[in-house]
Design a protein around this motif. Structure first.
Motif, PDB file in Angstrom:
ATOM      1  N   TYR A 126       0.843  -1.203   0.000  1.00  0.00           N
ATOM      2  CA  TYR A 126       0.000   0.000   0.000  1.00  0.00           C
ATOM      3  C   TYR A 126       0.871   1.243   0.000  1.00  0.00           C
ATOM      4  CZ  TYR A 126      -3.516   3.407   1.497  1.00  0.00           C
ATOM      5  OH  TYR A 126      -4.345   4.494   1.585  1.00  0.00           O
ATOM      6  N   GLN A 127       0.625   2.143  -0.936  1.00  0.00           N
ATOM      7  CA  GLN A 127       1.416   3.365  -1.060  1.00  0.00           C
ATOM      8  C   GLN A 127       0.913   4.417  -0.063  1.00  0.00           C
ATOM      9  OE1 GLN A 127       3.987   5.542  -1.373  1.00  0.00           O
ATOM     10  NE2 GLN A 127       4.300   4.579  -3.401  1.00  0.00           N
ATOM     11  N   ALA A 128       1.760   4.731   0.899  1.00  0.00           N
ATOM     12  CA  ALA A 128       1.364   5.690   1.941  1.00  0.00           C
ATOM     13  C   ALA A 128       2.248   6.936   1.951  1.00  0.00           C
ATOM     14  CB  ALA A 128       1.396   5.012   3.307  1.00  0.00           C
ATOM     15  N   THR A 129       3.001   7.163   0.888  1.00  0.00           N
ATOM     16  CA  THR A 129       3.753   8.415   0.786  1.00  0.00           C
ATOM     17  C   THR A 129       2.750   9.556   0.734  1.00  0.00           C
ATOM     18  OG1 THR A 129       5.524   7.305  -0.449  1.00  0.00           O
ATOM     19  CG2 THR A 129       5.405   9.717  -0.587  1.00  0.00           C
ATOM     20  N   PRO A 130       2.805  10.507   1.653  1.00  0.00           N
ATOM     21  CA  PRO A 130       1.772  11.555   1.696  1.00  0.00           C
ATOM     22  C   PRO A 130       1.669  12.366   0.416  1.00  0.00           C
ATOM     23  CG  PRO A 130       3.623  12.102   3.123  1.00  0.00           C
ATOM     24  CD  PRO A 130       3.804  10.678   2.708  1.00  0.00           C
ATOM     25  N   GLU A 131       2.803  12.521  -0.287  1.00  0.00           N
ATOM     26  CA  GLU A 131       2.774  13.264  -1.543  1.00  0.00           C
ATOM     27  C   GLU A 131       2.123  12.478  -2.673  1.00  0.00           C
ATOM     28  OE1 GLU A 131       5.776  14.907   1.146  1.00  0.00           O
ATOM     29  OE2 GLU A 131       5.382  12.871   0.405  1.00  0.00           O
ATOM     30  N   ASN A 133      -0.483  10.069  -1.885  1.00  0.00           N
ATOM     31  CA  ASN A 133      -1.750   9.532  -1.394  1.00  0.00           C
ATOM     32  C   ASN A 133      -2.624  10.677  -0.873  1.00  0.00           C
ATOM     33  OD1 ASN A 133      -3.826   8.271   0.110  1.00  0.00           O
ATOM     34  ND2 ASN A 133      -2.550   6.469   0.443  1.00  0.00           N
ATOM     35  N   PRO A 134      -3.735  10.993  -1.557  1.00  0.00           N
ATOM     36  CA  PRO A 134      -4.583  12.120  -1.158  1.00  0.00           C
ATOM     37  C   PRO A 134      -5.257  11.961   0.198  1.00  0.00           C
ATOM     38  CG  PRO A 134      -5.650  10.828  -2.887  1.00  0.00           C
ATOM     39  CD  PRO A 134      -4.252  10.320  -2.778  1.00  0.00           C
ATOM     40  N   LEU A 135      -5.273  10.737   0.741  1.00  0.00           N
ATOM     41  CA  LEU A 135      -5.861  10.561   2.071  1.00  0.00           C
ATOM     42  C   LEU A 135      -5.090  11.354   3.134  1.00  0.00           C
ATOM     43  CD1 LEU A 135      -6.860   6.780   2.341  1.00  0.00           C
ATOM     44  CD2 LEU A 135      -8.341   8.761   2.007  1.00  0.00           C
ATOM     45  N   SER A 136      -3.807  11.588   2.878  1.00  0.00           N
ATOM     46  CA  SER A 136      -3.022  12.361   3.840  1.00  0.00           C
ATOM     47  C   SER A 136      -3.577  13.776   3.975  1.00  0.00           C
ATOM     48  CB  SER A 136      -1.548  12.409   3.418  1.00  0.00           C
ATOM     49  OG  SER A 136      -1.395  13.101   2.189  1.00  0.00           O
ATOM     50  N   LEU A 137      -4.033  14.344   2.866  1.00  0.00           N
ATOM     51  CA  LEU A 137      -4.613  15.691   2.906  1.00  0.00           C
ATOM     52  C   LEU A 137      -5.909  15.697   3.712  1.00  0.00           C
ATOM     53  CD1 LEU A 137      -4.180  16.703  -0.848  1.00  0.00           C
ATOM     54  CD2 LEU A 137      -2.654  17.228   1.054  1.00  0.00           C
ATOM     55  N   GLU A 138      -6.726  14.666   3.502  1.00  0.00           N
ATOM     56  CA  GLU A 138      -8.007  14.584   4.209  1.00  0.00           C
ATOM     57  C   GLU A 138      -7.798  14.475   5.710  1.00  0.00           C
ATOM     58  OE1 GLU A 138     -10.920  15.035   2.499  1.00  0.00           O
ATOM     59  OE2 GLU A 138      -9.437  15.462   0.951  1.00  0.00           O
ATOM     60  N   ALA A 139      -6.732  13.776   6.102  1.00  0.00           N
ATOM     61  CA  ALA A 139      -6.444  13.623   7.536  1.00  0.00           C
ATOM     62  C   ALA A 139      -5.890  14.910   8.132  1.00  0.00           C
ATOM     63  CB  ALA A 139      -5.463  12.468   7.741  1.00  0.00           C
ATOM     64  N   GLN A 140      -4.970  15.535   7.412  1.00  0.00           N
ATOM     65  CA  GLN A 140      -4.274  16.705   7.945  1.00  0.00           C
ATOM     66  C   GLN A 140      -5.132  17.972   7.946  1.00  0.00           C
ATOM     67  OE1 GLN A 140      -0.008  14.893   6.379  1.00  0.00           O
ATOM     68  NE2 GLN A 140      -0.778  16.778   5.500  1.00  0.00           N
ATOM     69  N   LYS A 141      -6.178  17.999   7.149  1.00  0.00           N
ATOM     70  CA  LYS A 141      -7.037  19.188   7.131  1.00  0.00           C
ATOM     71  C   LYS A 141      -7.789  19.349   8.448  1.00  0.00           C
ATOM     72  CE  LYS A 141     -11.185  17.049   5.086  1.00  0.00           C
ATOM     73  NZ  LYS A 141     -11.986  16.906   3.862  1.00  0.00           N
TER      74      LYS A 141
END
Length: 402
Positions: A126-131, A133-141
């Protein structure tokens, strides 16, 4: 692991010194692994686990890797983190203690991202590099949601450290969604802070162009050492739409602000986080900030991950270099890293630096600690490096280059 809803602190002492009566610190260094990236790790690892992935991979210059290593350990997933050479040693050690596999590639985060994007084609990864994976944006917002909730209104200005740009863009996205939902009538002016030696967004903002890839950027604030920010275009749009600003800060200013935060507010954060505080005098001098405005600085990571106390680091290096016993064990581990050897073969490679008897004593100690394993082969004992031994060598490599 109880990430999020981090402390929202009114910086009374620091504000008084700067002449800002409404200065607040959103302290995401208090998350479980010490950084804002725990928000993204929680969401991405949850999603990977639910989808049935067995392994997570990501490129990271420290914080994201540590977060993913901890959260995957919690749910029993394997984790591989690709790091560039320029990473704080505290973050490498944090990765290893959680049991993550660490692969070093390139000098900068940009190089590690390229490598991670190549590897994610493997089955079950599973690719979890924040740059990537757009889920990182949803979490950090959610940082923006919390600031609005904890303050009770939208602040006038929000100051964010910028490397790849994902943090600032995430926070901006959160404020825009609050406005779109009718929960807020306006949005804050966003400020991007970068290191003077690595400021592609600051330069692009001044010139009105897109960020250019830097050739040899330099800063000791490795969390924001990125040659070309992946979210550079989005960050520039946020700055322009919010009538914000972009500021480049010298490393010395970050370290000074780091000490001021610790001594005035009791908060120890890494240099990239303290850059937001270091930018405040500049913003006041230029007239961008008014003394009565409400300002929020986002503190993204703990100072315990990246100690800037040079005496402490030099002590660590001396401890490694000056201990003959430790040094010899490391030499033996390095020999075994090239392949299995008999004790006699190790002694010959050492060219008589110590006795054969001493070689076997070191091997017994290393095996007892789990760094070496042995087996009988053709009537002789063969020694090989364990995975723990390989990880230990990586730690010593990090220490030796600092």
């Amino acid at each position: 692991m109880v990430e999020g809803l981090s402390p929202f602190v009114r910086a009374v002492n620091l504000g008084e010194k700067l002449g800002l009566g409404n200065l607040y610190l959103k302290d995401d260094s208090r998350n479980p692994t010490g950084s804002f990236r725990d928000r993204a790790a929680s969401l991405m690892v949850t999603w990977a686990h639910r989808l049935g992935f067995k392994k997570v991979i990501a490129a990271s210059n420290g914080n994201m890797g540590a977060s993913l290593a901890a959260y995957t350990a919690k749910v029993g997933l394997a984790c591989k983190i690709v790091v560039p050479k320029n990473v704080d040693e505290g973050k490498i050690i944090q990765l290893l203690i959680y049991g993550s596999e660490v692969d070093e590639h390139g000098l900068y985060l940009d190089d590690a991202i390229e490598k991670a994007s190549e590897i994610d084609g493997e089955t079950g990864v599973y690719q979890a590099t924040p740059e990537l994976n757009p889920l990182s944006l949803e979490a950090q917002k959610t940082i923006a949601y919390e600031v609005w909730e904890q303050l009770g209104r939208i602040p006038d200005v929000v100051v964010v450290p910028v490397g790849s740009g994902s943090c600032l863009y995430s926070v901006w996205k959160g404020f825009k969604e609050l406005q779109g939902a009718g929960l807020a009538s306006d949005v804050p002016r966003m400020v991007a802070v970068q290191a003077e030696g690595c400021a592609p967004i600051v330069e692009a903002f001044k010139k009105g162009v897109e960020p250019m890839k830097l050739i040899s950027p330099k800063t000791k604030a490795t969390a924001i050492l990125v040659r070309k920010p992946v979210y550079g275009v989005e960050v520039l749009e946020a700055l322009r739409d919010s009538e914000g600003a972009a500021v480049a800060i010298r490393d010395e200013e970050m370290f000074r602000a780091e000490r001021e935060l610790a001594r005035l507010e009791g908060l120890f954060v890494e240099p990239s986080s303290s850059s937001t505080v270091a930018a405040l005098p500049r913003l006041l001098e230029t007239g961008f900030l008014e003394p009565g405005e409400t300002v929020v600085c986002i503190l993204t990571g703990s100072g315990l991950k990246a100690p800037s106390i040079s005496d402490f680091l030099s002590y660590r290096r001396r401890a490694v270099e000056l201990s003959p016993e430790t040094g010899m064990k490391v030499r033996i581990l390095r020999i075994l890293a090239k392949g299995g050897r008999h004790g006699y073969g190790i002694w010959k490679t050492l060219r008589g630096a110590i006795s054969l008897q001493a070689v076997y004593q070191h091997l017994r100690d290393l095996e007892k600690r789990g760094y070496v394993e042995s087996r009988r082969l053709d009537g002789r004992r063969m020694y090989e490096l364990t995975e723990e031994g390989r990880q230990l060598l990586k730690v010593f490599r990090v220490l030796s280059r600092r």
